[in-house]
Design a protein around this motif. Structure first.
Motif, short mmCIF file in Angstrom:
data_model
loop_
_atom_site.label_atom_id
_atom_site.label_comp_id
_atom_site.label_asym_id
_atom_site.label_seq_id
_atom_site.Cartn_x
_atom_site.Cartn_y
_atom_site.Cartn_z
N SER A 109 -22.06 177.71 54.14
CA SER A 109 -22.55 179.06 53.83
C SER A 109 -21.58 179.75 52.87
CB SER A 109 -22.69 179.89 55.10
OG SER A 109 -21.41 180.07 55.72
N ILE A 110 -22.11 180.72 52.16
CA ILE A 110 -21.31 181.48 51.20
C ILE A 110 -21.68 182.95 51.31
CG2 ILE A 110 -21.05 179.57 49.57
CD1 ILE A 110 -23.25 180.89 47.86
N THR A 111 -20.83 183.81 50.75
CA THR A 111 -21.12 185.23 50.60
C THR A 111 -20.98 185.58 49.12
OG1 THR A 111 -18.81 185.84 50.99
CG2 THR A 111 -20.29 185.79 52.92
N ALA A 112 -21.68 186.63 48.66
CA ALA A 112 -21.65 187.04 47.26
C ALA A 112 -21.92 188.53 47.16
CB ALA A 112 -22.67 186.25 46.44
N ASP A 113 -21.45 189.14 46.10
CA ASP A 113 -21.78 190.53 45.78
C ASP A 113 -21.98 190.63 44.27
OD1 ASP A 113 -19.10 191.52 44.46
OD2 ASP A 113 -18.50 190.53 46.33
N ASP A 137 -16.46 181.16 49.68
CA ASP A 137 -16.95 180.16 50.64
C ASP A 137 -16.84 180.69 52.07
OD1 ASP A 137 -14.25 180.06 51.24
OD2 ASP A 137 -13.90 178.16 50.22
N ASP A 138 -17.18 179.84 53.06
CA ASP A 138 -17.17 180.29 54.44
C ASP A 138 -15.77 180.52 54.99
OD1 ASP A 138 -16.43 177.70 54.37
OD2 ASP A 138 -18.01 176.94 55.69
N GLN A 139 -14.76 180.14 54.22
CA GLN A 139 -13.37 180.42 54.60
C GLN A 139 -12.84 181.68 53.91
OE1 GLN A 139 -11.92 178.64 57.00
NE2 GLN A 139 -13.76 177.36 57.13
N ALA A 191 -23.49 178.92 38.51
CA ALA A 191 -23.10 177.90 39.48
C ALA A 191 -21.62 178.08 39.81
CB ALA A 191 -23.36 176.50 38.94
N PHE A 192 -21.24 177.76 41.05
CA PHE A 192 -19.87 177.93 41.53
C PHE A 192 -19.44 176.69 42.28
CE2 PHE A 192 -21.42 182.19 40.85
CZ PHE A 192 -20.34 182.87 40.33
N GLU A 193 -18.21 176.27 42.02
CA GLU A 193 -17.62 175.11 42.71
C GLU A 193 -17.06 175.58 44.05
OE1 GLU A 193 -16.54 171.06 42.90
OE2 GLU A 193 -17.55 172.05 41.24
N VAL A 194 -17.49 174.91 45.12
CA VAL A 194 -17.03 175.23 46.48
C VAL A 194 -16.46 173.96 47.11
CG1 VAL A 194 -18.67 177.12 46.79
CG2 VAL A 194 -19.35 174.79 47.43
N PRO A 195 -15.60 174.10 48.11
CA PRO A 195 -15.04 172.91 48.76
C PRO A 195 -16.12 172.05 49.40
CG PRO A 195 -13.78 174.88 49.33
CD PRO A 195 -15.02 175.34 48.65
N GLN A 196 -15.83 170.76 49.48
CA GLN A 196 -16.76 169.82 50.11
C GLN A 196 -16.94 170.18 51.58
OE1 GLN A 196 -18.07 167.42 48.14
NE2 GLN A 196 -19.46 166.68 49.74
N GLY A 197 -18.18 170.21 52.04
CA GLY A 197 -18.48 170.55 53.43
C GLY A 197 -18.78 172.00 53.65
N THR A 198 -18.78 172.83 52.62
CA THR A 198 -19.10 174.25 52.79
C THR A 198 -20.59 174.38 53.11
OG1 THR A 198 -17.37 174.86 51.21
CG2 THR A 198 -19.07 176.49 51.66
#
Length: 381
Positions: A360-364, A318-320, A351-358
């Protein structure tokens, strides 16, 4: 008239009378009443004493006119060395002998009436135990001990050597025990025990050799994988010492935006779609999944040979910078697997679970075992 038990012995010859003597008339002898005589009980005899002959019963007294009867000759005395005469034994039915008369002389008595002396007991010697003529346990111990040494030192077969050596040790001990009872080949049984013990030690050495072989094979496999990875990064027709991609390379040294494609030097292309909000399909999935994003993975084979993929899955944060957890609800994930033929593409959904309010994301992601990870970054669409 009853017959006396023992009749008087007859004289050797007739008595001689003086010549001219008139022959007197023989008076009649009155018959005596018959009486049953009871025999006297038999007396024990010995060599010193021999029973005298019974006396002759007196006959009727002669008349004065009758001359006196000639006296019988006495019986000869028994010899001191003669065997004793057995006493008349009582027969069956109150002392009747074989002739049926009570106390009849010479009648055999009951030969089974009295106890007879027994024979002294002696221990039964038994049959002698024959010594064994062969000792097969010694031969078997020698053979199994040798096989235990051979198999124990071979890598990956040390366990078989351990079992065979243990069996040989037991056979050798049995062969020694049998040899102590008279069987041959005791030295062969001892040699079998020694070989079996050496087989156990050889099995321990085989275990260490097996570990060394496995470690060496792992190191060689790691080097081969590293060489294949480096070879896949080189462009065909160029110097192998030069890198396939210039520096900097978007996707490797910097992140690509979602939706862009990255092509490896071997012609394999990979891309990640723009992340979108994932909507669970089932009621149970909607309770478990609170906030998830969905990504589509696409791999295209632009080479001239089939390309084998092995469940390529991106790593999402996630963005954090926190790693997101993959969602498994029966609909996702849909992974790519198997071989992709030249000129074809394959896609999968994750699909991936992310915190509420996210936002942007990064991936490789890496399309296969070999090659570097391609980096992506961007907002959730």
């Amino acid at each position: 008239m009853s017959t006396p038990p023992n009749p008087p012995s007859n004289p050797v010859g007739p008595p001689t009378e003086p010549a001219g003597t008139p022959i007197p008339e023989t008076p009649e002898i009155s018959e005596a009443p018959e009486t049953d005589s009871v025999p006297a009980p038999a007396q024990p005899l010995s060599l010193e004493k021999t029973p005298a002959a019974p006396a002759t019963p007196a006959a009727a007294a002669p008349t004065p006119e009758a001359p006196a009867a000639a006296a019988p000759e006495p019986a000869p005395a028994p010899s001191a060395f003669a065997p004793p005469t057995p006493p008349a034994a009582a027969g069956f039915g109150g002392g009747f002998g074989a002739a049926g008369a009570p106390g009849a002389p010479g009648a055999p008595g009951n030969q089974w009436g009295g106890p007879t002396p027994g024979y002294p007991g002696a221990p039964y010697p038994g049959y002698p135990q024959a010594a064994p003529t062969s000792n097969g346990l010694a031969v078997a111990a020698l053979i199994t001990g040798g096989f235990g040494i051979v198999l124990g030192i071979i890598p990956f077969f040390f366990w078989a050597g351990t079992l065979i050596a243990a069996v040989g040790l037991g056979l050798g001990i049995g062969g020694v025990v049998r040899a102590n009872k008279g069987a041959p080949n005791k030295s062969m049984a001892v040699v079998g025990i020694v070989l079996s013990v050496l087989g156990l030690f050889a099995s321990v050495g085989g275990l260490f050799l097996t570990v060394m072989v496995v470690d060496k094979a792992d190191n060689r496999l790691d080097r081969q994988v590293e060489e294949d990875r480096r070879a896949s990064e080189r462009l065909p027709g160029r110097d192998p010492s030069r890198s396939a991609a210039p520096t900097p390379v978007p996707g490797l040294t910097s992140a690509l935006p979602f939706g862009e494609k990255f092509t490896y030097p071997n012609g394999i292309t990979v891309s990640l779609s723009v992340p979108t909000k994932y909507e669970p399909k089932g009621a149970y999935a909607r309770k478990q999944v609170k906030n998830a994003v969905e990504l589509t993975v696409t791999i295209t084979n632009n080479s001239n040979a089939p390309y084998e993929v092995g469940y390529p899955s991106p790593n999402v944060r996630d963005d954090q910078g926190m790693t997101a957890e993959m969602v498994h609800d029966g609909s996702v994930p849909q992974m790519i697997r198997g071989a992709i033929m030249p000129g074809e593409s394959a896609s999968g959904v994750v699909a991936f679970e992310v915190p509420q309010g996210t936002r942007s994301i990064t991936a490789d992601i890496r399309p296969g075992i070999l090659g570097d990870n391609v980096k992506y970054a961007g907002p959730i669409g």
